[in-house]
Design an enzyme around this catalytic site. Structure first.
Site, PDB file in Angstrom:
ATOM      1  N   ASP A  44       0.401  -0.936   0.002  1.00 50.22           N
ATOM      2  CA  ASP A  44       0.461  -0.015   0.228  1.00 50.22           C
ATOM      3  C   ASP A  44       0.585   1.204   0.081  1.00 50.22           C
ATOM      4  O   ASP A  44       2.231   1.331  -0.297  1.00 50.22           O
ATOM      5  CB  ASP A  44      -0.712   0.095   1.289  1.00 50.22           C
ATOM      6  CG  ASP A  44      -0.430  -0.381   2.507  1.00 50.22           C
ATOM      7  OD1 ASP A  44       0.591  -0.212   2.460  1.00 50.22           O
ATOM      8  OD2 ASP A  44      -0.602  -0.849   2.982  1.00 50.22           O
ATOM      9  N   ASP A  46       1.314   4.990   1.590  1.00 47.09           N
ATOM     10  CA  ASP A  46       0.792   6.462   2.870  1.00 47.09           C
ATOM     11  C   ASP A  46       1.211   7.510   2.740  1.00 47.09           C
ATOM     12  O   ASP A  46       2.818   7.443   1.577  1.00 47.09           O
ATOM     13  CB  ASP A  46       1.042   5.796   4.183  1.00 47.09           C
ATOM     14  CG  ASP A  46       0.808   4.313   4.373  1.00 47.09           C
ATOM     15  OD1 ASP A  46      -0.767   3.404   3.930  1.00 47.09           O
ATOM     16  OD2 ASP A  46       0.795   3.381   5.285  1.00 47.09           O
ATOM     17  N   ASP A 122       9.526   4.475  14.160  1.00 43.08           N
ATOM     18  CA  ASP A 122       9.869   3.251  14.902  1.00 43.08           C
ATOM     19  C   ASP A 122      11.158   2.807  14.433  1.00 43.08           C
ATOM     20  O   ASP A 122      12.428   2.872  15.188  1.00 43.08           O
ATOM     21  CB  ASP A 122       9.034   1.889  14.913  1.00 43.08           C
ATOM     22  CG  ASP A 122       8.866   1.153  13.595  1.00 43.08           C
ATOM     23  OD1 ASP A 122       9.419   2.035  12.183  1.00 43.08           O
ATOM     24  OD2 ASP A 122       7.772   0.052  13.915  1.00 43.08           O
TER      25      ASP A 122
END
Length: 526
Positions: A44, A46, A122
């Site tokens: 996907d 983003d 992260d």
């Protein structure tokens, strides 16, 4: 390292350029940038932007705002979703960690700048932005160097980042397995020290990450890393015991709990009988081979770099299929139906309880496991369509096919069942699993599981319920000379299901009574 513009999804490009025309900053972010740099097909695309959720709603008519803890936008193009979020900041940015302080982030609802958004992520490889107008990668976190070196490294101090969100430890394992990266030494050491804190995170988030580990195309490598780091023992000792750790964690790491049971499949660990080492080894071998088959299945259905994406989700094993495949090698082989239920419960139950698997997925997995023995050639039923009509049948057949592939057995029977499944689908004859709508095809009583589920082997056409007392009952006005007159009328239950002897009032305060239909001429009751 650069990204060819033609590899950027056309709809994501539309979103970015419209935001730029409205005066906002907007970039591709996260995994799609990382994957494109590695020449992998992103699952996907983003977008991160300076526009707030309300501004996004005003700019895009095809947009819906989701989330309660932190609102973000889904811009819809048919079935395709371009997830668009406002730049956020780490709420702990600049704070120092005190010894023993609880650093778990429970609210992450602070808007920020593009650089703050990159630094709150992260891992360095996930903190990269791509500017479609300048056609360049923006790197605030030295992520490009780690992508080139193929390293998983936290952004900032790994001791703090793992304590802020322990699920990041599972994500580190996922990326290392899926991308073929190494976990950077300081990050790896912190993971080993803090692995026991994973249970501080919401169980639903932990379970979802486990599913992603196993259906991301690197299930075998993910399991190896879970065992190597001791995280598998933290998540579910039953899982670690079933697969048996191939290697030990690093010497300076705290070992798993010394009181843990020996590395033995769950049903063997609970048995006091002597263990057949050859059987245990064969089951473990099948379990590892099934992970290979999951990876092969994902590879066959994965997107191809540069191909047009229609928006439909690419096929991947469902949660229930994953649970079934983890369990099926360790279900003891039995012939008695009741023992089969017990064997499945013994293998499946502890894993469900430990990982917090949803009731729906657990029950669906259980039904698929019960179906496996019915799909074997020797157990083919006289009325197979009763089984094929079940709504979980296609997934049960998928499990059966993967088991046959993993064990090296011929899978000719799969074509037979697929033809029946196609016929049921064309006929619109696929039904859900409803209580009371299936009977045994072979004359045997329906087997019911301990949890209340009906055995799929007992599937059959719905039974018509008999009315108590027969069909011929009717309501009549209670006449003075008919008080209690329902007593015997009509003899013995002839052809129409009649049945006398059940007269009297029906609870309507004496005003009406239910009486059997009067006998026909010749003395036959209705």
């Amino acid at each position: 390292m650069s990204i060819p513009p033609e590899l950027v999804d056309a709809d994501a490009d539309k979103v970015l350029r419209r935001l730029l025309r409205h005066g906002h900053k907007a970039y591709l972010v996260g995994g799609c940038v990382r994957d494109l740099l590695l020449s992998r097909a992103p699952k996907d695309f983003d977008v991160a932007t300076s526009a707030t959720p309300n501004e996004l709603k005003a700019i895009f008519r095809n947009c819906r705002i989701i989330g309660r803890r932190f609102r973000l936008a889904h811009v819809l193009f048919g079935q395709k979703v371009i997830e668009t979020s406002t730049f956020r900041a780490n709420p702990r940015e600049g704070a120092t960690a005190e010894e023993g302080e609880d650093l778990l982030i429970r609210r992450d609802n602070v808007f920020g700048t593009a650089e703050e958004d990159a630094r709150r992520r992260d891992f360095t490889m996930n903190g990269l932005f791509y500017d479609v107008e300048a056609r360049e990668v923006i790197d605030h976190v030295d992520g490009l160097a780690d992508v080139e070196a193929r390293l998983v490294r936290t952004i900032g101090d790994p001791e703090i980042r793992f304590r802020e969100d322990p699920v990041r430890m599972l994500r580190a394992i996922k990326f290392a397995a899926r991308l073929g990266f190494e976990i950077e030494p300081a990050t790896y050491a912190a993971l080993l020290r803090h692995r026991g804190e994973i249970h501080q995170s919401a169980s639903a988030r932990v379970l979802e990450e486990v599913y992603r580990l196993l259906r991301g195309g690197a299930a075998r490598r993910s399991m190896e890393l879970l065992l190597e780091t001791g995280v598998a023992m933290t998540l579910a000792p039953e899982l670690a015991n079933a697969f048996a750790a191939p290697t030990e964690p690093e010497p300076n790491a705290a070992p798993p709990d010394a009181t843990s049971p020996a590395a033995t499949p769950p049903e063997v660990a609970r048995s006091a009988a002597p263990v057949d080492d050859a059987l245990v080894a064969a089951r473990r071998h099948l379990a590892w081979r099934l992970l290979d088959e999951i990876d092969a299945l994902v590879a066959r259905t994965a997107p191809v770099l540069g191909e047009s994406r229609s928006g439909a989700a690419f096929a991947s094993p469902s949660n229930a299929v994953i649970v079934s495949l983890l369990t099926v090698p360790f279900v003891a082989e039995v012939t008695d139906g009741g023992e089969e239920h017990a064997a499945i419960d013994a293998a499946l139950g502890p894993l469900v309880a430990r990982l917090g698997i949803s009731r729906r997925d657990a029950e669906r997995a259980r039904l698929m496991l019960l179906t496996q023995s019915r799909l074997a050639p020797g157990r083919r039923r006289a009325r197979p369509m009763a089984l094929v009509r079940r709504d979980y049948f296609d997934e049960a057949l998928e499990v059966r096919e993967l088991v046959l592939r993993a064990s090296g057995q011929p899978s000719d029977e799969i074509d037979y069942w697929r033809q029946l499944s196609s016929k049921a689908r064309l006929d619109g004859d696929r039904v859900g699993d409803r209580d009371g709508d299936r009977g045994a095809d072979d004359g045997s009583p329906r087997a019911t599981a301990a949890g209340g589920a009906t055995d799929p082997a007992a599937s059959g056409p719905p039974r018509r319920r008999r009315r108590r007392g027969g069909r011929g009952r009717r309501r009549i006005e209670l006449l003075p000379d008919a008080q209690g007159g329902g007593g015997g009328g009509g003899g013995g239950g002839g052809g129409g299901g009649g049945g006398g002897g059940d007269g009297g009032g029906d609870g309507d305060s004496g005003r009406t009574a239910v009486l059997p239909t009067p006998p026909r001429s010749g003395g036959d009751s209705a």
